[in-house]
Enzyme design. Sequence first.
Site, PDB file in Angstrom:
ATOM      1  N   GLU A 190       0.873  -1.172   0.000  1.00 27.31           N
ATOM      2  CA  GLU A 190       0.000   0.000   0.000  1.00 27.31           C
ATOM      3  C   GLU A 190       0.912   1.224   0.000  1.00 27.31           C
ATOM      4  O   GLU A 190       1.604   1.468   0.986  1.00 27.31           O
ATOM      5  CB  GLU A 190      -0.895  -0.042   1.256  1.00 27.31           C
ATOM      6  CG  GLU A 190      -1.955   1.016   1.219  1.00 27.31           C
ATOM      7  CD  GLU A 190      -3.107   0.752   2.194  1.00 27.31           C
ATOM      8  OE1 GLU A 190      -3.594  -0.398   2.281  1.00 27.31           O
ATOM      9  OE2 GLU A 190      -3.511   1.711   2.855  1.00 27.31           O
ATOM     10  N   ASP A 249     -10.503   1.908  -0.310  1.00 28.76           N
ATOM     11  CA  ASP A 249      -9.596   2.427   0.694  1.00 28.76           C
ATOM     12  C   ASP A 249     -10.323   3.443   1.534  1.00 28.76           C
ATOM     13  O   ASP A 249     -10.962   4.351   1.011  1.00 28.76           O
ATOM     14  CB  ASP A 249      -8.389   3.065   0.002  1.00 28.76           C
ATOM     15  CG  ASP A 249      -7.181   2.833   0.863  1.00 28.76           C
ATOM     16  OD1 ASP A 249      -6.750   1.680   0.958  1.00 28.76           O
ATOM     17  OD2 ASP A 249      -6.706   3.805   1.473  1.00 28.76           O
ATOM     18  N   PHE A 309     -12.129   1.204  13.648  1.00 34.51           N
ATOM     19  CA  PHE A 309     -12.487   2.309  14.538  1.00 34.51           C
ATOM     20  C   PHE A 309     -13.975   2.315  14.890  1.00 34.51           C
ATOM     21  O   PHE A 309     -14.451   3.260  15.524  1.00 34.51           O
ATOM     22  CB  PHE A 309     -12.118   3.647  13.874  1.00 34.51           C
ATOM     23  CG  PHE A 309     -10.649   3.831  13.641  1.00 34.51           C
ATOM     24  CD1 PHE A 309      -9.785   4.102  14.697  1.00 34.51           C
ATOM     25  CD2 PHE A 309     -10.097   3.725  12.367  1.00 34.51           C
ATOM     26  CE1 PHE A 309      -8.420   4.272  14.491  1.00 34.51           C
ATOM     27  CE2 PHE A 309      -8.737   3.890  12.141  1.00 34.51           C
ATOM     28  CZ  PHE A 309      -7.896   4.163  13.210  1.00 34.51           C
TER      29      PHE A 309
HETATM   30  P1  ITT Z   1      -7.399  -3.426   2.852  1.00 35.00           P
HETATM   31  O1  ITT Z   1      -6.650  -4.723   2.917  1.00 35.00           O
HETATM   32  O2  ITT Z   1      -8.663  -3.501   2.077  1.00 35.00           O
HETATM   33  O3  ITT Z   1      -6.533  -2.251   2.430  1.00 35.00           O
HETATM   34  P2  ITT Z   1      -7.360  -2.173   5.501  1.00 35.00           P
HETATM   35  O4  ITT Z   1      -7.720  -2.784   6.817  1.00 35.00           O
HETATM   36  O5  ITT Z   1      -5.935  -1.735   5.272  1.00 35.00           O
HETATM   37  O6  ITT Z   1      -7.877  -3.166   4.358  1.00 35.00           O
HETATM   38  P3  ITT Z   1      -8.266   0.539   4.826  1.00 35.00           P
HETATM   39  O7  ITT Z   1      -6.887   0.923   4.421  1.00 35.00           O
HETATM   40  O8  ITT Z   1      -9.372   0.773   3.860  1.00 35.00           O
HETATM   41  O9  ITT Z   1      -8.358  -0.981   5.303  1.00 35.00           O
HETATM   42  O10 ITT Z   1      -8.711   1.273   6.145  1.00 35.00           O
HETATM   43  C1  ITT Z   1      -7.817   2.018   6.951  1.00 35.00           C
HETATM   44  C2  ITT Z   1      -8.124   1.733   8.399  1.00 35.00           C
HETATM   45  O11 ITT Z   1      -9.403   2.270   8.711  1.00 35.00           O
HETATM   46  C3  ITT Z   1      -8.130   0.260   8.761  1.00 35.00           C
HETATM   47  O12 ITT Z   1      -7.442   0.108   9.979  1.00 35.00           O
HETATM   48  C4  ITT Z   1      -9.603  -0.089   8.918  1.00 35.00           C
HETATM   49  O13 ITT Z   1      -9.798  -1.072   9.917  1.00 35.00           O
HETATM   50  C5  ITT Z   1     -10.212   1.255   9.308  1.00 35.00           C
HETATM   51  N1  ITT Z   1     -11.558   1.327   8.745  1.00 35.00           N
HETATM   52  C6  ITT Z   1     -11.883   1.363   7.433  1.00 35.00           C
HETATM   53  N2  ITT Z   1     -13.222   1.340   7.280  1.00 35.00           N
HETATM   54  C7  ITT Z   1     -13.736   1.266   8.517  1.00 35.00           C
HETATM   55  C8  ITT Z   1     -15.045   1.181   9.017  1.00 35.00           C
HETATM   56  O14 ITT Z   1     -16.107   1.124   8.219  1.00 35.00           O
HETATM   57  N3  ITT Z   1     -15.213   1.110  10.333  1.00 35.00           N
HETATM   58  C9  ITT Z   1     -14.156   1.142  11.162  1.00 35.00           C
HETATM   59  N4  ITT Z   1     -12.891   1.204  10.783  1.00 35.00           N
HETATM   60  C10 ITT Z   1     -12.670   1.272   9.456  1.00 35.00           C
END
Ligand code: ITT
Length: 221
Positions: A41, A76, A162
Amino acid sequence: MTRTIWFLTGNAGKLKEAANHLEPLGYSVKHLNLEEGMITEPQVDTLEEVARAKINQALEHLPDGGNTQDMVLVEDAGLFVNALNGFPGVYSSYVLDTLGCSGILRLLEHLNSEDTVQCAQLRAAEFQAVAALWMNGEILFGNGSCPGWIALQSSEGEGFGFDPIFTPSDLDDLGKPLPPGQYGVKSTHGNTFGAIPMEEKQAYSHRSRALDDLLRQLPSA
Ligand code: ITT
């Protein structure tokens, strides 16, 4: 005909929510789950740049047997806290892994008021999501946001990331979010995303909104 959408994500919560949103609309959502380290990423400034980089990597790893009609989805998201000038934003994953929800609560400890509306305003925050869908060689982008505020304490229950500390703004009769702390016809009554069922979260969520924005751009939509 049911079309397959390969969703590249390492996050089971995001997969569940996307499937819950897209499958009733006739799409089959399949998990493209690559081993750790296979996807990098990039640390860039916008969610859209991250999503584009992830789509390009996903295309290199589509499973054999992928159909030419198949689509590839990445999404994302990030949490942007007003009082922290938008932090953690694009650094949300790293911050969740290091500071965690409790670290965000500590950073906002001094922002409190007995007046609930004022408290919500002081602790205002927003989830933002960019969903990118590859189909027939083209990439479509959908955006979604969910305003709200950071709760005073973490809640137990459903959800991921979160969710335990984020309370979404109430919605008016057209489904539009109201300013933080104001009462609307659709309300979680001050509960966080972590304290309500996933199906209810869909009405407010940045993810649902980003996916709807994408679907509106599909030729058959
Ligand atoms: P990918 O493998 O799809 O990238 P990720 O966990 O890295 O998954 P993101 O980069 O999209 O996810 O999200 C950044 C952070 O924000 C990540 O720690 C998520 O757990 C959190 N997050 C994203 N969407 C959320 C939601 O709907 N509720 C709570 N936390 C969320």
